[in-house]
Design a protein around this motif. Structure first.
Motif, short mmCIF file in Angstrom:
data_model
loop_
_atom_site.label_atom_id
_atom_site.label_comp_id
_atom_site.label_asym_id
_atom_site.label_seq_id
_atom_site.Cartn_x
_atom_site.Cartn_y
_atom_site.Cartn_z
N SER A 1 -49.26 4.58 -21.05
CA SER A 1 -48.12 5.18 -20.37
C SER A 1 -46.78 4.70 -20.91
N TYR A 2 -46.81 3.77 -21.87
CA TYR A 2 -45.55 3.18 -22.33
C TYR A 2 -44.80 4.13 -23.27
N ALA A 3 -43.47 4.14 -23.13
CA ALA A 3 -42.60 4.89 -24.04
C ALA A 3 -41.39 4.02 -24.33
N GLY A 4 -41.12 3.81 -25.62
CA GLY A 4 -40.00 2.98 -26.00
C GLY A 4 -40.34 2.17 -27.24
N LEU B 1 -30.57 14.41 -18.65
CA LEU B 1 -31.81 15.13 -18.37
C LEU B 1 -32.65 15.28 -19.63
N ILE B 2 -32.00 15.64 -20.73
CA ILE B 2 -32.72 15.87 -21.98
C ILE B 2 -33.10 14.56 -22.65
N ALA B 3 -32.20 13.56 -22.59
CA ALA B 3 -32.43 12.30 -23.28
C ALA B 3 -33.54 11.47 -22.66
N LYS B 4 -33.90 11.74 -21.39
CA LYS B 4 -34.94 10.92 -20.76
C LYS B 4 -36.32 11.20 -21.34
N ASN B 5 -36.44 12.27 -22.10
CA ASN B 5 -37.70 12.54 -22.81
C ASN B 5 -37.73 11.66 -24.06
N GLY B 6 -38.78 10.89 -24.20
CA GLY B 6 -38.83 9.89 -25.26
C GLY B 6 -38.75 10.43 -26.66
N ASP C 1 -26.76 20.29 -28.74
CA ASP C 1 -27.33 19.91 -30.03
C ASP C 1 -28.28 18.73 -29.81
N ILE C 2 -29.51 18.89 -30.27
CA ILE C 2 -30.54 17.89 -30.01
C ILE C 2 -31.10 17.38 -31.33
N SER C 3 -31.25 16.08 -31.41
CA SER C 3 -31.90 15.45 -32.55
C SER C 3 -33.20 14.84 -32.06
N GLN C 4 -34.33 15.32 -32.58
CA GLN C 4 -35.62 14.81 -32.15
C GLN C 4 -36.02 13.61 -33.01
N ARG C 5 -36.87 12.78 -32.46
CA ARG C 5 -37.38 11.65 -33.22
C ARG C 5 -38.34 12.17 -34.30
N LYS C 6 -38.49 11.38 -35.34
CA LYS C 6 -39.33 11.78 -36.46
C LYS C 6 -40.56 10.87 -36.52
N PRO C 7 -41.66 11.30 -35.91
CA PRO C 7 -42.85 10.46 -35.85
C PRO C 7 -43.47 10.26 -37.23
#
Length: 366
Positions: A159-162, A86-91, A109-115
């Motif tokens: 709309s693309y994510a990835g 559920l949480i990982a489906k957020n890009g 424990d969540i690791s967010q991406r670093k833009p």
């Protein structure tokens, strides 16, 4: 005899240890089975001073709306995999680990991406990481990164994510498939071409012999020769027309294939420009002076498809026309020399635009 007694005692000792381990494990499982989740603790393990993309409050909201049971649920019945998915489906989530401690606390424990930057171009609002991973900017996000605005068209839809490389590879693979389909459309033309060549060969082999057994006269023989010549002329004209139609059909398909290959090259070029943009922003972010001086990056796609950028500095009211992302260090060095030897004496508000696109010169306009 003493040797056997010693072995027997050792065997009894290890048997007792094994029995104790089994008993302790069974007791722990029994106690755990009766224990329930007392609370949920959520930690974003790499949140920084730059801000956050995901918060504990957001995650609690996702879990609540999903209906996944947590607090008050038996620890063995908590769907940890479902929570992670559920949480990982957020890009913007890079990694998530969910587990229940012995005391009954559900840890997430969540690791967010670093833009690296935020794209606000051509109707897009997305973050991009240095590796080229793109995802939509969350509504409640609060992250301080460079913003790229303008009319620039990135090589992926809004709309693309990835990973952008993945999108490019998928596009190129689809075009390869289309090129192969077009190649198969040539097969009927090849068959017609083969049959036409056979007809031409057969026409060349056509001969007339004088029918001496019928006492054919020279006049009759000459008449048949003339008829054959007229027939050959007519058939050659027909076969030449057929060959031309076949070649035109093949050429039309080749043109369509070349158009698909041109799309592939355009995709690769747009990806190269996109990665150049990321490298350009990284260069600015790695330099203390330019990181504080450049407040906005405006990117645009020219009519030829090239990517050009303009910079809005903190000092003065001018715009820096940087042009294509080429010879980046040389352009910034040239601009810095002009800042030190020119604008400090003339005044920071003296010009409307400062153009560094040309070799060994800075062109200014008031």
């Amino acid at each position: 005899m003493k040797k056997y007694i010693r072995y027997a005692l050792l065997a009894l000792l290890w048997g007792a240890v094994a029995a104790y381990i089994l008993y302790a494990g069974a007791t722990a499982r029994s106690l755990r089975a009766g224990r329930k989740v007392s609370r949920v603790e959520i930690e974003v393990v790499d949140s920084s001073s730059a801000g956050y993309l995901v918060s504990g409050r957001m995650v609690r909201g996702w879990i609540s709306h999903s209906g996944i049971p947590t607090s008050g649920t038996a620890v063995d019945d908590v769907p940890l995999t479902a929570i992670e998915e559920l949480i990982a489906k957020n890009g913007f989530v890079d990694r998530v680990d969910a587990y229940v401690s012995y005391s009954g606390v559900l840890h997430i424990d969540i690791s967010q991406r670093k833009p690296l930057l935020r794209l606000l171009t051509d109707g897009m609002d997305s973050y991009v990481t240095p590796e080229g991973y793109v995802f939509a900017a969350p509504r409640a996000s609060s992250l301080y990164v460079p913003v790229v605005t303008g009319t620039y068209r990135p090589p992926f839809p809004a709309s693309y994510a990835g990973p952008v490389r993945g999108h490019i590879d998928a596009g190129i693979a689809a075009l390869d498939k289309r090129i192969a389909e077009l190649e198969r459309e040539k097969y009927p033309f090849y068959k017609r071409e083969l049959q036409n060549d056979r007809n031409i060969s057969a026409l060349r082999r056509m001969r007339i012999k004088k029918q001496w057994w019928r006492l054919e006269s020279s006049a009759e023989f000459d008449k048949r020769v003339d008829e054959l010549r007229r027939h050959k002329v007519e058939m050659r004209r027909k076969y030449r027309y057929e060959a031309r139609m076949i070649q035109e059909g093949i050429d039309r398909i080749v043109q369509r294939q070349e158009a698909e290959r041109a799309k592939q090259k355009k995709l690769e070029k747009s990806y190269e420009d996109f990665m150049k943009l990321l490298t350009f922003v990284e260069f600015i972010e790695d330099d203390d002076f330019w990181r504080s001086e450049v407040v906005q990056i405006a990117a645009r796609t020219t009519s030829s498809g090239a990517l050009e950028v303009e910079l809005v500095p903190r000092s003065g009211r001018h715009t820096i026309l940087f042009g294509r992302i080429e010879q980046v260090e040389r352009k910034f060095e040239k601009l810095l020399r002009f800042y030190r030897s020119g604008l400090q004496n003339i005044g920071w508000d003296a010009y409307r635009t400062i153009d560094v696109r040309y070799n060994d010169q800075v062109v200014c306009k008031k």
